[in-house]
Each structure stands twice: as C-alpha cells, then as structure tokens.
Design a protein around this motif. Structure first.
Motif, PDB file in Angstrom:
ATOM      1  N   SER A 206       0.822  -1.203   0.000  1.00 25.04           N
ATOM      2  CA  SER A 206       0.000   0.000   0.000  1.00 25.04           C
ATOM      3  C   SER A 206       0.859   1.257   0.000  1.00 25.04           C
ATOM      4  N   TYR A 207       1.986   1.252   0.719  1.00 22.10           N
ATOM      5  CA  TYR A 207       2.845   2.433   0.745  1.00 22.10           C
ATOM      6  C   TYR A 207       3.453   2.700  -0.628  1.00 22.10           C
ATOM      7  N   SER A 208       3.922   1.656  -1.311  1.00 18.91           N
ATOM      8  CA  SER A 208       4.514   1.878  -2.630  1.00 18.91           C
ATOM      9  C   SER A 208       3.466   2.377  -3.615  1.00 18.91           C
ATOM     10  N   LEU A 209       2.219   1.929  -3.472  1.00 17.32           N
ATOM     11  CA  LEU A 209       1.153   2.437  -4.327  1.00 17.32           C
ATOM     12  C   LEU A 209       0.825   3.886  -3.988  1.00 17.32           C
ATOM     13  N   LEU A 210       0.769   4.221  -2.716  1.00 21.64           N
ATOM     14  CA  LEU A 210       0.509   5.609  -2.331  1.00 21.64           C
ATOM     15  C   LEU A 210       1.608   6.534  -2.843  1.00 21.64           C
ATOM     16  N   ASP A 211       2.814   6.007  -2.970  1.00 20.94           N
ATOM     17  CA  ASP A 211       3.935   6.831  -3.436  1.00 20.94           C
ATOM     18  C   ASP A 211       3.783   7.272  -4.889  1.00 20.94           C
ATOM     19  N   ILE A 212       2.870   6.667  -5.650  1.00 21.01           N
ATOM     20  CA  ILE A 212       2.676   7.094  -7.037  1.00 21.01           C
ATOM     21  C   ILE A 212       1.428   7.967  -7.173  1.00 21.01           C
ATOM     22  N   THR A 213       0.867   8.418  -6.059  1.00 25.31           N
ATOM     23  CA  THR A 213      -0.299   9.295  -6.099  1.00 25.31           C
ATOM     24  C   THR A 213       0.102  10.734  -5.816  1.00 25.31           C
ATOM     25  N   ALA A 214      -0.782  11.659  -6.148  1.00 22.06           N
ATOM     26  CA  ALA A 214      -0.503  13.085  -5.951  1.00 22.06           C
ATOM     27  C   ALA A 214      -0.443  13.459  -4.476  1.00 22.06           C
ATOM     28  N   LEU A 215      -1.182  12.755  -3.626  1.00 28.09           N
ATOM     29  CA  LEU A 215      -1.200  13.075  -2.197  1.00 28.09           C
ATOM     30  C   LEU A 215      -0.219  12.235  -1.400  1.00 28.09           C
ATOM     31  N   GLY A 216       0.334  11.191  -2.015  1.00 33.36           N
ATOM     32  CA  GLY A 216       1.338  10.383  -1.336  1.00 33.36           C
ATOM     33  C   GLY A 216       0.794   9.652  -0.120  1.00 33.36           C
ATOM     34  N   ARG A 217       1.673   9.435   0.853  1.00 35.70           N
ATOM     35  CA  ARG A 217       1.278   8.734   2.079  1.00 35.70           C
ATOM     36  C   ARG A 217       0.537   9.648   3.043  1.00 35.70           C
ATOM     37  N   GLN A 218       0.519  10.946   2.741  1.00 35.12           N
ATOM     38  CA  GLN A 218      -0.179  11.947   3.539  1.00 35.12           C
ATOM     39  C   GLN A 218       0.385  12.018   4.952  1.00 35.12           C
ATOM     40  N   GLU A 219       1.701  12.040   5.033  1.00 37.44           N
ATOM     41  CA  GLU A 219       2.421  12.176   6.297  1.00 37.44           C
ATOM     42  C   GLU A 219       3.059  13.557   6.374  1.00 37.44           C
ATOM     43  N   GLY A 226       1.465  20.586   2.768  1.00 38.23           N
ATOM     44  CA  GLY A 226       0.078  20.952   2.513  1.00 38.23           C
ATOM     45  C   GLY A 226      -0.785  19.830   1.967  1.00 38.23           C
ATOM     46  N   ARG A 227      -0.234  18.605   1.903  1.00 39.22           N
ATOM     47  CA  ARG A 227      -1.022  17.474   1.382  1.00 39.22           C
ATOM     48  C   ARG A 227      -1.138  16.372   2.421  1.00 39.22           C
ATOM     49  N   ALA A 228      -1.038  16.717   3.690  1.00 38.89           N
ATOM     50  CA  ALA A 228      -1.008  15.692   4.737  1.00 38.89           C
ATOM     51  C   ALA A 228      -2.073  15.948   5.792  1.00 38.89           C
ATOM     52  N   PRO A 229      -3.350  15.782   5.453  1.00 42.83           N
ATOM     53  CA  PRO A 229      -4.374  15.850   6.497  1.00 42.83           C
ATOM     54  C   PRO A 229      -4.237  14.668   7.429  1.00 42.83           C
ATOM     55  N   VAL A 231      -5.468  11.636   8.598  1.00 39.17           N
ATOM     56  CA  VAL A 231      -6.509  10.814   7.996  1.00 39.17           C
ATOM     57  C   VAL A 231      -6.845   9.589   8.849  1.00 39.17           C
ATOM     58  N   HIS A 232      -8.021   9.559   9.341  1.00 36.67           N
ATOM     59  CA  HIS A 232      -8.625   8.345   9.903  1.00 36.67           C
ATOM     60  C   HIS A 232      -7.734   7.630  10.917  1.00 36.67           C
ATOM     61  N   GLY A 233      -6.930   8.361  11.646  1.00 38.01           N
ATOM     62  CA  GLY A 233      -6.122   7.739  12.685  1.00 38.01           C
ATOM     63  C   GLY A 233      -5.030   6.843  12.177  1.00 38.01           C
ATOM     64  N   ALA A 234      -4.584   7.045  10.925  1.00 44.29           N
ATOM     65  CA  ALA A 234      -3.560   6.170  10.355  1.00 44.29           C
ATOM     66  C   ALA A 234      -2.239   6.363  11.062  1.00 44.29           C
ATOM     67  N   ASP A 235      -1.495   5.280  11.237  1.00 44.73           N
ATOM     68  CA  ASP A 235      -0.187   5.353  11.877  1.00 44.73           C
ATOM     69  C   ASP A 235       0.797   6.045  10.951  1.00 44.73           C
ATOM     70  N   PRO A 236       1.694   6.876  11.490  1.00 45.35           N
ATOM     71  CA  PRO A 236       2.675   7.549  10.645  1.00 45.35           C
ATOM     72  C   PRO A 236       3.740   6.581  10.171  1.00 45.35           C
ATOM     73  N   THR A 237       4.322   6.882   9.024  1.00 42.97           N
ATOM     74  CA  THR A 237       5.492   6.166   8.554  1.00 42.97           C
ATOM     75  C   THR A 237       6.699   7.071   8.757  1.00 42.97           C
ATOM     76  N   PHE A 238       7.855   6.546   8.516  1.00 44.76           N
ATOM     77  CA  PHE A 238       9.082   7.269   8.802  1.00 44.76           C
ATOM     78  C   PHE A 238       9.887   7.463   7.528  1.00 44.76           C
ATOM     79  N   SER A 239      10.587   8.595   7.449  1.00 41.45           N
ATOM     80  CA  SER A 239      11.251   8.979   6.211  1.00 41.45           C
ATOM     81  C   SER A 239      12.634   8.379   6.075  1.00 41.45           C
ATOM     82  N   ASP A 240      13.188   7.785   7.091  1.00 39.89           N
ATOM     83  CA  ASP A 240      14.569   7.297   6.989  1.00 39.89           C
ATOM     84  C   ASP A 240      14.746   6.052   7.869  1.00 39.89           C
TER      85      ASP A 240
END
Length: 240
Positions: A206-219, A226-229, A231-240
C-alpha cells in the motif's frame, strides 16, 4: 551454485554497516523522487469514460467511490482472451483485503481495469477467489487513451512514453500492464501519473502504491507540504 563469501561476525558487521549507508542514501533519494512525482502537474479528464462492473455501468468518477484518489491497475486481458496474463495474475494474487483497507484509510480507492468483457472478468475472478474490484473498459477509449492497449492499426505504438514502431506487426494490437493514478476535486477528475514496464516492479504494498499518487502517504514529513491531512487515525510512517 555460488554462495556469498564466509567471513567472521566482525567482518560481516563492517560490510553490513557499509551497505546500510548506501541503503539510507537510496531511501533519501527515493523520498526525493517521490516528492518530485507529487509535484508533477496533472491533466483534467474531459472525455466521458464508462466501465461495466458487477453493479452495472459506472463512470471514471464513479470508480473513486467516496475517495479522493483512485489507483487503476491496467490488467492484460484482451476481449478475445480466455484468461488474464500470468504476470498480471501473479501480481493480483499479492493484493490483500488489508492492503485495500489501508489504501482507503488514505482516501484512495484501488481497482483493476481490463478490456475483456465483464463476464470473462467475473468468471476469472471467481475462479481465483479475488475480492478486489475489477471493471471492464470494453467498448470505450479508456485503454487506448491511457496506452494500456497499443494498436498499430489505430494510432502510433507508444509504450512507456516512447514510440515503439517495431513492437507490433501492422494492424495488430495487444494489452500492456501498468498502473495509473487519478485525483478528484469535486466533480472534476484529473490524471496525475502512470507507470509501465519496470516502473511497476516495486508496487507490491500500500505504501509503494501511495507513493505514485498526488497526495502520497499523507504524512507530515513528506514534500511538498500541505497534502497531509490527519486521515482516519492512520499510523505515521518514517522517512529514513
């Protein structure tokens, strides 16, 4: 068979740390590439596309359901074929209900689209026990317009954004695998991204698929801002 070299634990650890530095660099480079992907401009969809699903006819906007984003997997299954291609089949079998739920938690719907008539798709899906939504684009221009069907008798053969005049014989056509992303703003639908060939290799989560969208993972850590509301209590991912 050639196995890796056998070394001491200390030698292995030194080599592993050296590789980790390269892995970290690749992760940061991938984050930067994903940010550039999200900065791509988008194209308003002007044409009306109709698809056939289990509940009847539906428009492109209808494929979104209640979501803001849509990911379409272009599955190779031509109208005169008896089955989907083995490679596409293997990829679909890796899709879980949990992955679809995770995508929906990020306001993103995921569907399969093929040019074969719906009865063939439904028969194949039932035999495989799949639950992922699958729609037929039979009779519409959708596959041709988004280069999921290449047809030398209809238009220049373009594959992965390059002309491939020798790819097919004269007057022939074939289906090709790919993934496309769309964004909805009110009643308007926009095409944001498509990938083909080796670009689909990494799309297994799901993360790799979100990475090809305009809003991304929304983190919060993602660029552009400005694209990270939240959302629905989703757990954050980490950048590194």
């Amino acid at each position: 068979m050639a196995f890796p070299d056998v070394v001491t634990r200390e030698q292995w650890l030194a080599a592993r740390k050296q590789l980790l530095d390269r892995e970290k660099k690749a992760t940061r480079e991938r984050d930067a590439l994903n940010a550039e992907r999200r900065r791509l401009p988008m194209v308003r969809i002007e044409k009306e596309y109709q698809f056939e699903g289990p509940s009847g006819q539906v428009s492109l906007a209808g494929l979104f359901g209640d979501s803001r984003q849509l990911i379409v997997q272009h599955v190779m299954f031509g109208p005169d074929w008896d089955a989907a291609c083995p490679g596409c089949t293997a990829g679909i079998e890796e899709i879980s209900d949990g992955m679809l739920v995770h995508l929906l938690s990020r306001d993103t719907a995921f569907v399969l689209v093929s040019r074969a008539p719906l009865d063939k798709l439904e028969k194949y899906r039932a035999a495989k026990g799949w639950t992922v939504p699958w729609y037929s684009s039979y009779g519409s221009d959708f596959n041709y317009d988004f280069q999921a069907t290449v047809d030398s008798g209809r238009q220049p053969v373009i594959y992965n954004y390059r002309e491939e005049p020798g790819m097919l014989g004269d007057g022939t056509s074939t289906e090709v695998p790919g993934v496309s992303s769309f964004l909805r703003d009110g009643d308007e639908v926009f095409h944001t991204y498509s990938t083909w060939a080796r670009g689909t290799d990494i799309l297994g989560s799901s993360y790799s698929l979100l990475d090809i969208t305009a809003l991304g993972r929304q983190e919060d850590w993602e660029e552009p801002k400005g694209r990270a509301p939240r959302v629905h209590g989703a757990d954050p991912t980490f950048s590194d």
